[in-house]
Enzyme design. Structure first.
Site, PDB file in Angstrom:
ATOM      1  N   SER A 482      76.920 105.461  36.918  1.00  0.00           N
ATOM      2  CA  SER A 482      75.604 106.103  36.931  1.00  0.00           C
ATOM      3  C   SER A 482      74.800 105.598  35.728  1.00  0.00           C
ATOM      4  O   SER A 482      74.566 104.399  35.613  1.00  0.00           O
ATOM      5  CB  SER A 482      75.763 107.619  36.949  1.00  0.00           C
ATOM      6  OG  SER A 482      74.554 108.241  37.296  1.00  0.00           O
ATOM      7  N   ASP A 567      74.703 106.556  48.600  1.00  0.00           N
ATOM      8  CA  ASP A 567      74.323 107.205  47.341  1.00  0.00           C
ATOM      9  C   ASP A 567      72.878 107.701  47.405  1.00  0.00           C
ATOM     10  O   ASP A 567      71.949 106.900  47.535  1.00  0.00           O
ATOM     11  CB  ASP A 567      74.472 106.194  46.203  1.00  0.00           C
ATOM     12  CG  ASP A 567      74.373 106.819  44.825  1.00  0.00           C
ATOM     13  OD1 ASP A 567      73.800 107.911  44.706  1.00  0.00           O
ATOM     14  OD2 ASP A 567      74.868 106.204  43.862  1.00  0.00           O
ATOM     15  N   HIS A 599      77.561 108.735  45.391  1.00  0.00           N
ATOM     16  CA  HIS A 599      77.423 108.525  43.947  1.00  0.00           C
ATOM     17  C   HIS A 599      78.788 108.700  43.280  1.00  0.00           C
ATOM     18  O   HIS A 599      79.032 109.654  42.538  1.00  0.00           O
ATOM     19  CB  HIS A 599      76.392 109.498  43.380  1.00  0.00           C
ATOM     20  CG  HIS A 599      75.857 109.098  42.042  1.00  0.00           C
ATOM     21  ND1 HIS A 599      75.159 107.929  41.840  1.00  0.00           N
ATOM     22  CD2 HIS A 599      75.907 109.714  40.837  1.00  0.00           C
ATOM     23  CE1 HIS A 599      74.794 107.849  40.575  1.00  0.00           C
ATOM     24  NE2 HIS A 599      75.241 108.915  39.934  1.00  0.00           N
TER      25      HIS A 599
END
Length: 640
Positions: A482, A567, A599
């Protein structure tokens, strides 16, 4: 109802022969926990927990004091990660999405019949928990973006017949709701156009909302924790008038404010409230480690006993409504999580289980809190983990960057860190400026510093590790997911001479396209992004100057990118576009796309394949140890 977070899950791997006895198999670190996240039923008679069934995590239940364990849910694919008891002690509630799309549905399972029904059967809609109360055991308040994907209205679900009824409509800017002890929506939290926070209150359902609190954008993240037992005041986390988030009690009518707990440097980390009386009992501050401050004398003796049960940072994970029995979790940095059943009347703690007993036969690495001075003099905090039984000198180093970025690394067992240390790497985790937990000055120092000072903090941490003699300057990899994936791309594109290699997991490459593609229900957060990152419409040039995509041609070090196809936060395009740019310049990049993930990697098979690929990649460039991949860990089919 509580929803436990942070579980690693994976499918059963084939045993591998001739491994060094101290090499921890990936299956043990990243496979399904044997048992995890126990929760006592509201009536105190049953215990629910997560455990594998046919290789997939499901909820199991047993009678307290008996060995009649039985699986009650039947998830076949992703595995259940977040669940809770219904107040009747006869149903389990859990959430699940589809292939990582984060459109969560709430499910209800009957313990007797094992029948499961979808309480929120709306395609493309995300459900969020809002509130429950033991006085209203058949009602569940849920947020649904059913009418407009950009906002979550509050709905009242009848847990007996499944009826869904609109309770409170979102005016469009509300991100969070709070309910009082009559299970009425009484508070709403929104972001102001300048990125600040607004809290509104109403006296009762149907009454007009009025502004109750307004904080500027320079304040730390905060909000309402709960209403006081009499519903006349609220407990609020706020940094107004201080550097760090304090716990305040604020009267709803007069605004009179009383400080309940505070620390000059560290933000409030959590509260413990009695589930039946709603009394505030204790607060936590996450300093180098988690520390509890007892506020209610009624639980002081219990905390004194629990501190002596074993080493580690403990928390009360679950409790029955009569408050006779607690489930207590103990976290260490070098041991699996251990759960106890604690009897308040006898002050005795009985071991339930550890979540990964197979880890107990291995010597795990210790996590050391560290700090250093950044180039501008700011003190930066973090953690260092060194390989076991290896001289802590001139080691290959993995700089493991946390996501968020408005989050922080904490002390305690981290399976990814243990995996890296076991393979021979020193692991440095830096809570760079912009991380939460250390007060608003620390947080605000990261504003508009993506690829700026947030990055130089990482470089300064790397320099510190080299100067201390821990790290080999020629063998340093940057690694993260991330925001940590973005930091990896920045490290290789903006400072190409600094790192030997990089591993990017679901990291954005272009801040303009990232901010233009946020999920619709993040719309209330847009002002926050514009304040702390940049404005995607009016500051395109600035944001592009902080985007790795536009410096892709400068990358020299080998890069591994892993991306979930579904995602919703960092769309696959973010990875596709930097891979395309690198390949046009014949730059070294390996790219894995997981078609049934979002994600991160929740499915067992996918987690094992990713870590097998990352392990081989790191060994190639840093020289660490490798466990050969099993048949179910081969990742060739994911290459793109």
């Amino acid at each position: 109802m509580s929803f436990p977070f942070r579980l690693e899950r994976a499918a059963a791997a084939q045993p591998k022969k001739d491994l060094p006895p101290d090499l921890i198999p990936r299956e043990i670190l990243f496979g399904n926990p044997e048992r995890a996240s126990p929760q006592i039923s509201p009536d105190g008679k049953k215990l629910a927990y997560l455990a594998p069934h046919d290789g997939v995590l499901n909820v199991w239940v047993r009678t307290v004091g008996k060995d009649d364990d039985r699986v009650v849910t039947s998830d076949k694919k992703r595995g259940i990660r977040f669940f809770g008891w219904q107040f009747d002690s006869e149903h389990i509630l859990y959430i699940q999405d589809r292939d990582g799309d984060e459109n969560w549905h709430f499910y209800q399972t009957n313990l007797n019949t094992k029948n499961t029904r979808d309480l929120t059967p709306f395609e493309g809609v995300q459900a969020q928990p809002i509130g429950t109360d033991p006085k209203f055991p058949d009602t569940f308040l849920v947020g649904l973006n059913l009418e407009d994907r950009r906002r979550h209205d509050v709905y009242r679900i009848n847990l007996k017949n499944g009826a869904v009824e609109l309770d409170t409509r979102n005016p469009g800017d509300v991100l969070d709701w709070s309910v009082d002890h009559n299970l009425q929506v009484r508070a709403a939290q929104a972001f102001a156009p300048d990125g600040g926070t607004v809290i509104r209150i109403r006296e009762k359902p149907g009454a007009e909302w009025r502004e109750f609190q307004r904080w500027g954008p320079e304040e730390s993240f905060g909000g309402i924790y709960a209403f006081t037992p009499d519903n006349q005041s609220v407990w609020i986390g706020s940094s107004v008038g201080a550097n760090a988030v304090r716990l305040l009690e604020v009267n709803l009518t007069t605004g009179a404010t009383r400080v309940i707990a505070e620390d000059p440097q560290y933000d409030l980390g959590g509260v413990m409230i009695n589930p039946k009386t709603n009394r505030l009992e204790a607060v936590a501050f996450v300093r180098a480690r988690t520390e509890w401050q007892v506020l209610d004398p009624a639980v002081k003796a219990d905390f004194d006993v629990l501190r002596q049960v074993r080493d580690g940072d403990f928390s009360v994970a679950s409790r029955d409504l009569e408050d006779k029995t607690w489930v207590v979790a103990y976290v260490l940095d070098n041991a699996p999580v251990t759960y106890y059943l604690y009897d308040r009347s006898t002050k005795r703690a009985t071991l339930l289980f550890t979540n990964r007993p197979a880890l107990e036969k291995y010597k795990l690495a210790k996590m050391q809190p560290i700090s250093f001075k950044a180039r501008d003099g700011m003190t930066i905090h973090g953690y260092l983990t060194l390989p076991v039984d290896k001289e802590p000198k001139n080691l290959p180093l993995v700089l493991n960057v946390h996501g968020g970025p408005w989050a922080r690394d904490v002390w305690g067992l981290n399976n990814e860190v243990q995996w890296l240390a076991n393979r021979g790497y020193a692991v440095l985790q830096i809570n760079f400026r912009g991380s939460t937990g250390y007060g608003k000055a620390y947080l605000n120092a990261g504003d508009r510093e993506w690829a700026g000072k947030m990055h130089t903090d990482l470089l300064d941490g790397k320099r510190w590790a080299i100067e201390q003699g821990y790290a080999d300057p020629n063998k340093v990899c940057i690694y993260g997911g991330s925001y940590g994936g973005y930091a990896t791309l920045v490290g290789l594109a903006f400072t190409p001479e600094e790192f030997t290699c990089g591993v990017d997991i679901v990291g954005p490459s272009n801040l303009v396209t990232l901010l233009k593609s946020i999920p619709p229900y993040w719309e209330p957060l847009r002002a926050l992004f514009r304040r702390r990152v940049g404005h995607e419409e009016t500051e395109k040039e600035f944001l592009e100057s902080r985007s790795p995509l536009f410096r892709a041609s400068q990358i020299k070090a080998p890069l591994l990118i892993a991306q979930g196809a579904n995602d919703p936060r960092v769309p696959q395009k973010e990875s596709d576009q930097i891979v395309e740019a690198m390949r046009k310049n014949n730059l070294p990049v390996e790219y894995l796309v997981f078609p049934d993930e979002g994600h991160g990697f929740a499915r067992p098979e996918n987690r094992l394949k990713f870590y097998a690929a990352a392990e081989a990649f790191l060994a190639r460039y840093l020289g660490g140890r490798v466990e050969p991949p099993g048949e179910n860990e081969k990742w060739d089919s994911l290459k793109k």
